[in-house]
Enzyme design. Structure first.
Site, PDB file in Angstrom:
ATOM      1  N   GLY A  34     -11.774  11.428  16.655  1.00 57.96           N
ATOM      2  CA  GLY A  34     -11.281  12.271  15.577  1.00 57.96           C
ATOM      3  C   GLY A  34     -10.168  11.549  14.832  1.00 57.96           C
ATOM      4  O   GLY A  34     -10.164  10.324  14.736  1.00 57.96           O
ATOM      5  N   CYS A  35      -9.218  12.288  14.302  1.00 59.37           N
ATOM      6  CA  CYS A  35      -8.068  11.667  13.614  1.00 59.37           C
ATOM      7  C   CYS A  35      -7.357  10.730  14.581  1.00 59.37           C
ATOM      8  O   CYS A  35      -7.069  11.100  15.723  1.00 59.37           O
ATOM      9  CB  CYS A  35      -7.113  12.754  13.120  1.00 59.37           C
ATOM     10  SG  CYS A  35      -5.601  12.097  12.372  1.00 59.37           S
TER      11      CYS A  35
END
Length: 222
Positions: A34-35
């Site tokens: 993800g981020c």
């Protein structure tokens, strides 16, 4: 002698980094979770992790950037001491800290293991199978081979630490371009994000010759 305390005999952050394991003696792992800001902090606080950096990988674009990512994903790259921390340890953190049973809406934020060699690919595939057997669910996270890692822009590196301006400003002044590859910066980035245990935090903060304003601000974020 520290700039902040003329009588100090404590090592500076640069002194501590000079004693860190050199890159040729470390192993490296690369994950998409993800981020990349959160994983950078999470892995950076782990004992045995020597350096972290965030970047883009897994795609075909020859020159990705944050605003022109192409088909790449945000990834975290972790350098670690293989005598202290195993690849399987890192895989455990990886599987526990993203959503392996669902496919993300954007390739940018997908979960992915990017193996550096056959041994990593086999270990990752085995851990993926074990997770499926344990949960009875199909894991959507792929295991792929890392072709190339593109380091992200500096403002993404050690993001949690950079969001604590008094700390980042002081350390970047000390380090210059070496800030991103600093073991101390990786640890402090993890600490200000809430990772690491109390004993680990106290030990590092007590060890370092850092200005009082930095120590105070780090402790405020804990």
């Amino acid at each position: 002698m520290g700039r902040w305390d003329r009588e100090s005999t404590r090592p500076t952050a640069l002194d501590v980094d000079a004693e860190a394991l050199p890159p040729e003696e470390t192993a490296t792992a690369t994950f998409g979770m993800g981020c990349f800001w959160g994983p950078d902090a999470r892995f950076g606080a782990m004992p045995g992790v020597v350096r972290t950096r965030v970047g883009y990988a897994g795609g075909s674009d020859p020159d990705p950037s944050y605003y022109a990512l192409g088909d790449h994903s945000e990834v975290i790259q972790v350098e670690y001491d293989p005598a202290e921390r195993s690849y399987e340890d890192l895989l455990g953190v990886f599987w526990s800290n993203h959503s392996p049973f669902s496919t993300p809406h954007k390739r940018q934020y997908r979960g992915v293991v990017l193996a550096h060699d056959d041994a990593q690919r086999e270990a990752a595939a085995a851990s993926k199978t074990a997770l499926e057997e344990r949960t009875g669910k199909t894991v959507q996270t792929p295991v792929e081979t890392l072709e190339r890692f593109h380091r992200a822009e500096d403002y993404h590196q050690k993001y949690e630490l950079r969001s604590t301006p008094v700390v980042a400003d002081e350390l970047e002044d000390v380090y210059g371009p070496a800030f991103v590859e600093s073991t101390v910066a990786a640890r402090l980035n993890g600490f200000v994000a809430g990772h690491g245990d109390d004993a680990q935090r106290r030990e590092l903060l007590a060890e370092l010759d850092l200005p009082p304003s930095v120590i105070s601000e780090v402790r405020r974020r804990l």
